[in-house]
Design a protein around this motif. Structure first.
Motif: not given
Length: 507
Positions: A191-199, A202-212, A452-459
Motif C-alpha cells: 500500500s502507498w500513502s498520499d504522503t509518499n510512504v510505501l508500506a 514481509l512475513s511477520q514484519t511491516v516495513y515503511l519505505w519513504n520514497a522521497e 500500488a500507485v504513487s501519490p502523483d500517479g506517475s509511478s
C-alpha cells in the motif's frame, strides 16, 4: 447496200467489244465469270493461299500489313554497333572505312530511336531497375486511385495510429529486494500513502519505505504471536497518510499511527486471517478467510457497525468506490458482490455477479467514469471484466491469457494496468475501452501479486513472488497536471530515481 451492211457490222463490233468499257454494266456476263473462274483454277494455288490479302490504303497513309513491326523494333533496339550490315573481317579487325561506316550507322540508329521511338540511350534503359520511377507531377490526381483506395487508406491510418503519444520505459526505474514476501494469491501486502510512504509486509514484519528520502523503518512485527503468525494485509487511510491498517493471520485488525509508531487499537470480528482491507473515510472494511466482511468505524469504541455475509469462501478483494457509495467484494467462490454504503448486518448485496470462473481478487474503480468497475479473475478465468455497478450489467470481458493478480487505473488517461501470474509474470497496459494492448512490462520471474500507485500517479510499484519490488514509470502525468499540483503529492520522479538507482534491500 453492201457498204451499209459492212458499216452496221463495224458499229456492232466496236460498240459492244471489250474495249468499250464506258457503257458496260457492273455485273459481268455469265460466260465472262466462267472464264475468270477457269483462269483462277489454273493458277498456282499455293501462292494464292500464302499471299495475304492487302487492304486498300490511300496515298497519304502507307500500308504496313506486310511488315513485321515487332521484329523490326527488336532489331533496332538490339543494334549497338557490334553487328553491322557492312560485315566483319576474318582477322578480327576492321578497316578505317568500315569503322567509319559502323559509327555512322550507330549514330543513325540512335537518332532514329530518339526521334521515332522516343528512346534516349544516354538517359535510360528499358526494364532497368537502377533508376526509380519518375515522380508524378504535383497537380496529377488519379481519380480511380482516390475512388478505390479511400476506404483502405482510412483503415490503415486508423490501425497504425499510435495508442499513446508518450514514451513508456520497458525497464523498471528501480528495484528493491523484499525477502520473505509471501507467495499467496489471497493476500494484499502492499500500500502507498498520499504522503509518499510505501508500506510492505514481509512475513511477520511491516516495513515503511519513504520514497522521497529512501529511509526504511520497521513499523511492527508479530513474532510474539507464534512462528506461524504473519501479516496478511496492509492499507493506508485515504487522507493524511498518518494511519495504517494491518490485518493479521489470526483474525485481528490493528490500527497504527505511523508518526508515533504506536498501535492505536486492535479490532476483532474475524475468526480467521484478514486478507483484504479497504478504507471509506472513517469506515474500514475487512474481509477474511471466514467468508465475511466487517465494517469498522474507527472513531467509536463499538467499531463493528456491520457484518456482511454473502460469500461462501475466503474474501480476497475489497474496494470502495471513489464516491463512497458502493463497496465491491471478491472472493474465492468466484463471486463479485456490490454492497450499498448503508448496508447493515442483515442486508443482502445489491448485486451478486457470477460471471467469473475463478477467484476474484483484482478490483479497481475507474477514476474517469462513475459506476465503472474493473475486476480480474484467477487462473481458471484469466479475464478482465468491466461492470456498470448501477445496473449490474457486464460491459466487456477480455481474456488476458494468464492469471490476473492486480489492477490499477491510470489517473490521467483511460488506461488500465494489469499484473499477471503464470505463464509470463508480466504487467500489461491496456487502452480502454478498446482494450488494445499498449505495453508489456517484463522483468519479474514469478507471479506479480500486488501493485500500488504513487501519490502523483506517475509511478507504479509491483511486488512479486520473486521477492522483489519494481518501480515503473508507466503513468506519466500531463505537464498541466504537474504544474497544478504541489506539495507532498507532487514529487519529482527524476530526483527520486537518482536516489535509488541500484538495487536495495528493504530491511
Amino acid at each position: 447496200m453492201t457498204s451499209n451492211v459492212v458499216d452496221f457490222e463495224d458499229i456492232l463490233n466496236n460498240g459492244f467489244s471489250d474495249a468499250n468499257t464506258s457503257i458496260r454494266g457492273v455485273v459481268r456476263a455469265r460466260w465472262e465469270r466462267k472464264k475468270l473462274e477457269s483462269n483462277s483454277n489454273n493458277s498456282d494455288c499455293s501462292d494464292s493461299e500464302n499471299r495475304k490479302p492487302l487492304s486498300m490504303s490511300d496515298r497519304f497513309i502507307p500500308n504496313r500489313a506486310a511488315m513485321d513491326m515487332e521484329k523490326s523494333s527488336h532489331a533496332i533496339l538490339s543494334f549497338d554497333g557490334s553487328e553491322s550490315s557492312v560485315g566483319e573481317r576474318t582477322d578480327g579487325g576492321a578497316s578505317e572505312d568500315e569503322e567509319h561506316t559502323i559509327n555512322s550507322v550507330t549514330s543513325d540508329m540512335s537518332e532514329y530511336k530518339t526521334s521515332v521511338l522516343g528512346i534516349d540511350d544516354s538517359k535510360t534503359r528499358i526494364l532497368s531497375f537502377a533508376d526509380k520511377a519518375p515522380a508524378p507531377r504535383g497537380d496529377t490526381v488519379n481519380n480511380l486511385q482516390v475512388l478505390y483506395s479511400a476506404s483502405t487508406t482510412s483503415r490503415k491510418n486508423k490501425s497504425s495510429t499510435k495508442l499513446v503519444s508518450r514514451h513508456i520505459p520497458s525497464a523498471p526505474t528501480r528495484i528493491l529486494d523484499a525477502p520473505d514476501l509471501l507467495d499467496d494469491y489471497y493476500l494484499n501486502l502492499l500500500s502507498w500513502s498520499d504522503t509518499n510512504v510505501l508500506a510492505v509486509a514481509l512475513s511477520q514484519t511491516v516495513y515503511l519505505w519513504n520514497a522521497e528520502t529512501g529511509h526504511i523503518d520497521e513499523l511492527c512485527n508479530v513474532e510474539s504471536e507464534g512462528p506461524d503468525a504473519h501479516i496478511s494485509s496492509v492499507s493506508w487511510i485515504q487522507e493524511g497518510g498518518g494511519h495504517l491498517a494491518v490485518g493479521t493471520s489470526w483474525g485481528k485488525t490493528m490500527l497504527w499511527d505511523v508518526n508515533t509508531q504506536k498501535q492505536l487499537r486492535k479490532m476483532d470480528g474475524h475468526s480467521d486471517r484478514v486478507g483484504a482491507l479497504s478504507w471509506n473515510r472513517h469506515i474500514l472494511s475487512s474481509g477474511g478467510r471466514d467468508n465475511i466482511i466487517v465494517n469498522h468505524d474507527v472513531r467509536i469504541a463499538e467499531h463493528n457497525v456491520a457484518t456482511l455475509a454473502s460469500h461462501t469462501q475466503e474474501v480476497c478483494g475489497l474496494a470502495w468506490s471513489p464516491d463512497g457509495m458502493t463497496l465491491a467484494s471478491g472472493a474465492n467462490d468466484n463471486k463479485l458482490c456490490l454492497w450499498d454504503a448503508t448496508a447493515s448486518s442483515i442486508s443482502r448485496p445489491r448485486y451478486e455477479l457470477t460471471e467469473h470462473q475463478a477467484a476474484v481478487k483484482a478490483l479497481a474503480w475507474s477514476p474517469h467514469e462513475r459506476n465503472l468497475l474493473a475486476t480480474g479473475g484467477g487462473t481458471a478465468d484469466r479475464c478482465i471484466k468491466f461492470w456498470n455497478t448501477q445496473s449490474g450489467s457486464m460491459l466487456q470481458s477480455v481474456d488476458t491469457g494468464s492469471q490476473v493478480c492486480a489492477l490499477q487505473w491510470n489517473p490521467y488517461e483511460k488506461e488500465i494496468l494489469s499484473s499477471h501470474g503464470f505463464a509470463r509474470n508480466q504487467l500489461c497496459l491496456w487502452k480502454y475501452p478498446t482494450m488494445a494492448k499498449v505495453k508489456e512490462l517484463d522483468g519479474h520471474t514469478a507471479r506479480v501479486l500486488h501493485m500500488a500507485v504513487s501519490p502523483d500517479g506517475s509511478s507504479v510499484v509491483s511486488a512479486a513472488a520473486d521477492e522483489t519490488l519494481r518501480f515503473w514509470e508507466v503513468f506519466a502525468p500531463p505537464s498541466k497536471a504537474l504544474s497544478g499540483k504541489r506539495g507532498a503529492s507532487d514529487l519529482p520522479g527524476r530526483a527520486r530515481s537518482k536516489k535509488l538507482s541500484k538495487t536495495m534491500q528493504i530491511r
